[in-house]
Design a protein around this motif. Structure first.
Motif, PDB file in Angstrom:
ATOM      1  N   ILE A  16       1.371  -1.310  -0.149  1.00  0.00           N
ATOM      2  CA  ILE A  16       0.152  -0.111  -0.035  1.00  0.00           C
ATOM      3  C   ILE A  16       0.854   1.109  -0.429  1.00  0.00           C
ATOM      4  O   ILE A  16       0.718   2.001  -1.052  1.00  0.00           O
ATOM      5  CB  ILE A  16      -1.017   0.374   1.072  1.00  0.00           C
ATOM      6  CG1 ILE A  16      -1.769  -0.925   0.441  1.00  0.00           C
ATOM      7  CG2 ILE A  16      -1.811   1.189   1.506  1.00  0.00           C
ATOM      8  CD1 ILE A  16      -3.026  -1.414   2.106  1.00  0.00           C
ATOM      9  N   ALA A  17       1.745   1.096   1.029  1.00  0.00           N
ATOM     10  CA  ALA A  17       2.449   2.357   1.130  1.00  0.00           C
ATOM     11  C   ALA A  17       3.069   2.114  -0.445  1.00  0.00           C
ATOM     12  O   ALA A  17       3.730   3.692  -1.110  1.00  0.00           O
ATOM     13  CB  ALA A  17       3.870   2.366   2.421  1.00  0.00           C
ATOM     14  N   ASP A  18       4.468   1.370  -1.007  1.00  0.00           N
ATOM     15  CA  ASP A  18       4.936   1.262  -2.028  1.00  0.00           C
ATOM     16  C   ASP A  18       3.868   1.865  -3.575  1.00  0.00           C
ATOM     17  O   ASP A  18       4.158   3.150  -4.406  1.00  0.00           O
ATOM     18  CB  ASP A  18       5.806   0.108  -2.280  1.00  0.00           C
ATOM     19  CG  ASP A  18       6.765   0.358  -3.569  1.00  0.00           C
ATOM     20  OD1 ASP A  18       7.320   1.352  -3.056  1.00  0.00           O
ATOM     21  OD2 ASP A  18       7.184   0.055  -3.860  1.00  0.00           O
ATOM     22  N   ALA A  19       3.034   1.483  -3.269  1.00  0.00           N
ATOM     23  CA  ALA A  19       1.878   1.949  -4.454  1.00  0.00           C
ATOM     24  C   ALA A  19       1.342   3.766  -4.708  1.00  0.00           C
ATOM     25  O   ALA A  19       1.291   3.719  -5.675  1.00  0.00           O
ATOM     26  CB  ALA A  19       0.486   1.603  -4.296  1.00  0.00           C
ATOM     27  N   ILE A  20       1.226   4.153  -3.444  1.00  0.00           N
ATOM     28  CA  ILE A  20       0.818   5.468  -2.754  1.00  0.00           C
ATOM     29  C   ILE A  20       2.363   6.303  -3.281  1.00  0.00           C
ATOM     30  O   ILE A  20       2.216   7.380  -4.565  1.00  0.00           O
ATOM     31  CB  ILE A  20       0.889   5.703  -2.272  1.00  0.00           C
ATOM     32  CG1 ILE A  20      -0.379   5.226  -1.531  1.00  0.00           C
ATOM     33  CG2 ILE A  20       0.012   6.976  -1.611  1.00  0.00           C
ATOM     34  CD1 ILE A  20      -0.745   5.151  -0.247  1.00  0.00           C
ATOM     35  N   MET A  21       3.474   5.446  -2.839  1.00  0.00           N
ATOM     36  CA  MET A  21       4.727   6.587  -2.877  1.00  0.00           C
ATOM     37  C   MET A  21       5.152   6.072  -4.017  1.00  0.00           C
ATOM     38  O   MET A  21       5.125   7.781  -5.295  1.00  0.00           O
ATOM     39  CB  MET A  21       5.704   6.617  -2.409  1.00  0.00           C
ATOM     40  CG  MET A  21       7.014   7.156  -2.210  1.00  0.00           C
ATOM     41  SD  MET A  21       6.762   8.561  -2.215  1.00  0.00           S
ATOM     42  CE  MET A  21       8.421   9.213  -1.824  1.00  0.00           C
ATOM     43  N   LEU A  22       4.860   5.453  -5.276  1.00  0.00           N
ATOM     44  CA  LEU A  22       5.421   5.348  -6.541  1.00  0.00           C
ATOM     45  C   LEU A  22       4.803   6.223  -7.430  1.00  0.00           C
ATOM     46  O   LEU A  22       4.708   7.166  -8.599  1.00  0.00           O
ATOM     47  CB  LEU A  22       5.421   3.358  -7.015  1.00  0.00           C
ATOM     48  CG  LEU A  22       6.368   2.615  -6.594  1.00  0.00           C
ATOM     49  CD1 LEU A  22       6.223   1.398  -6.905  1.00  0.00           C
ATOM     50  CD2 LEU A  22       7.508   3.101  -7.199  1.00  0.00           C
ATOM     51  N   SER A  23       3.517   6.071  -7.118  1.00  0.00           N
ATOM     52  CA  SER A  23       2.344   6.858  -8.268  1.00  0.00           C
ATOM     53  C   SER A  23       2.576   8.532  -8.039  1.00  0.00           C
ATOM     54  O   SER A  23       2.281   9.112  -8.883  1.00  0.00           O
ATOM     55  CB  SER A  23       0.576   6.205  -7.970  1.00  0.00           C
ATOM     56  OG  SER A  23       0.503   6.214  -6.593  1.00  0.00           O
ATOM     57  N   THR A  24       2.894   9.154  -6.615  1.00  0.00           N
ATOM     58  CA  THR A  24       2.591  10.747  -6.346  1.00  0.00           C
ATOM     59  C   THR A  24       4.099  11.021  -6.827  1.00  0.00           C
ATOM     60  O   THR A  24       3.831  12.187  -7.296  1.00  0.00           O
ATOM     61  CB  THR A  24       2.113  10.374  -5.351  1.00  0.00           C
ATOM     62  OG1 THR A  24       2.844   9.612  -4.357  1.00  0.00           O
ATOM     63  CG2 THR A  24       0.515   9.285  -5.289  1.00  0.00           C
ATOM     64  N   VAL A  25       5.453  10.143  -6.227  1.00  0.00           N
ATOM     65  CA  VAL A  25       6.239  10.732  -6.325  1.00  0.00           C
ATOM     66  C   VAL A  25       7.769  10.105  -7.361  1.00  0.00           C
ATOM     67  O   VAL A  25       8.071  11.104  -8.611  1.00  0.00           O
ATOM     68  CB  VAL A  25       6.947  10.716  -4.738  1.00  0.00           C
ATOM     69  CG1 VAL A  25       8.544  11.602  -4.938  1.00  0.00           C
ATOM     70  CG2 VAL A  25       5.641  11.452  -3.932  1.00  0.00           C
ATOM     71  N   ILE A  26       7.532   8.977  -7.254  1.00  0.00           N
ATOM     72  CA  ILE A  26       8.587   8.194  -7.496  1.00  0.00           C
ATOM     73  C   ILE A  26       8.542   8.424  -8.919  1.00  0.00           C
ATOM     74  O   ILE A  26       9.503   8.444 -10.192  1.00  0.00           O
ATOM     75  CB  ILE A  26       8.993   6.800  -6.895  1.00  0.00           C
ATOM     76  CG1 ILE A  26       9.070   6.761  -5.861  1.00  0.00           C
ATOM     77  CG2 ILE A  26       9.831   6.095  -7.790  1.00  0.00           C
ATOM     78  CD1 ILE A  26      10.486   6.971  -5.199  1.00  0.00           C
TER      79      ILE A  26
END
Length: 133
Positions: A16-26
């Motif tokens: 969940i954390a990685d999906a959010i960060m990947l889509s919004t920042v990375i």
């Protein structure tokens, strides 16, 4: 049963954390620097394999020792070290051999990998401890 709960909790937090960060920042940072060099979307099989290998490493080196010894801070510390080393290996190698790899990508992804792995390991231990109580 504790190991299963640890695996499920750690995996869920990580995903969940990685999906959010990947889509919004990375992804926007990588898109800015790599443009057409990025694959449009992602390949499911390598993604699943990455998450399975990551969970194996997180559980073996951080989560399980911390749960077994009753020391959640061990998961946080070992998770941070593991994340820094694994994400650093990928990012620094990519920067060394790929033409368009940018230092911003290296710094952001290494920091994220450190925080993600530490937080997932610690969170998984805390959830597993709560279920064992």
């Amino acid at each position: 049963m504790s190991l299963l709960i640890l695996f499920l909790a750690t995996s869920l937090i990580f995903l969940i954390a990685d999906a959010i960060m990947l889509s919004t920042v990375i992804q926007p940072i990588f898109q800015r620097h790599l443009g057409d060099g990025l694959y449009g979307g992602f390949r499911m099989v390598p993604a699943i394999l990455f998450y399975l290998v990551a969970m194996l490493g997180i559980l073996y080196f951080a989560g399980w020792p911390a749960l077994r010894d009753g020391t959640p801070h061990t998961a946080l510390i070992n998770g941070a070290i593991l994340g820094f080393v694994t994400y650093g290996t990928y990012e620094l190698t990519s920067w060394a051999v790929m033409r368009d790899w940018h230092p911003q990508m290296v710094v952001v992804d290494m920091a994220w990998g450190t925080v993600l792995t530490a937080g997932s390991a610690w969170g998984g231990v805390m959830v597993a401890r709560a279920f064992a109580a």
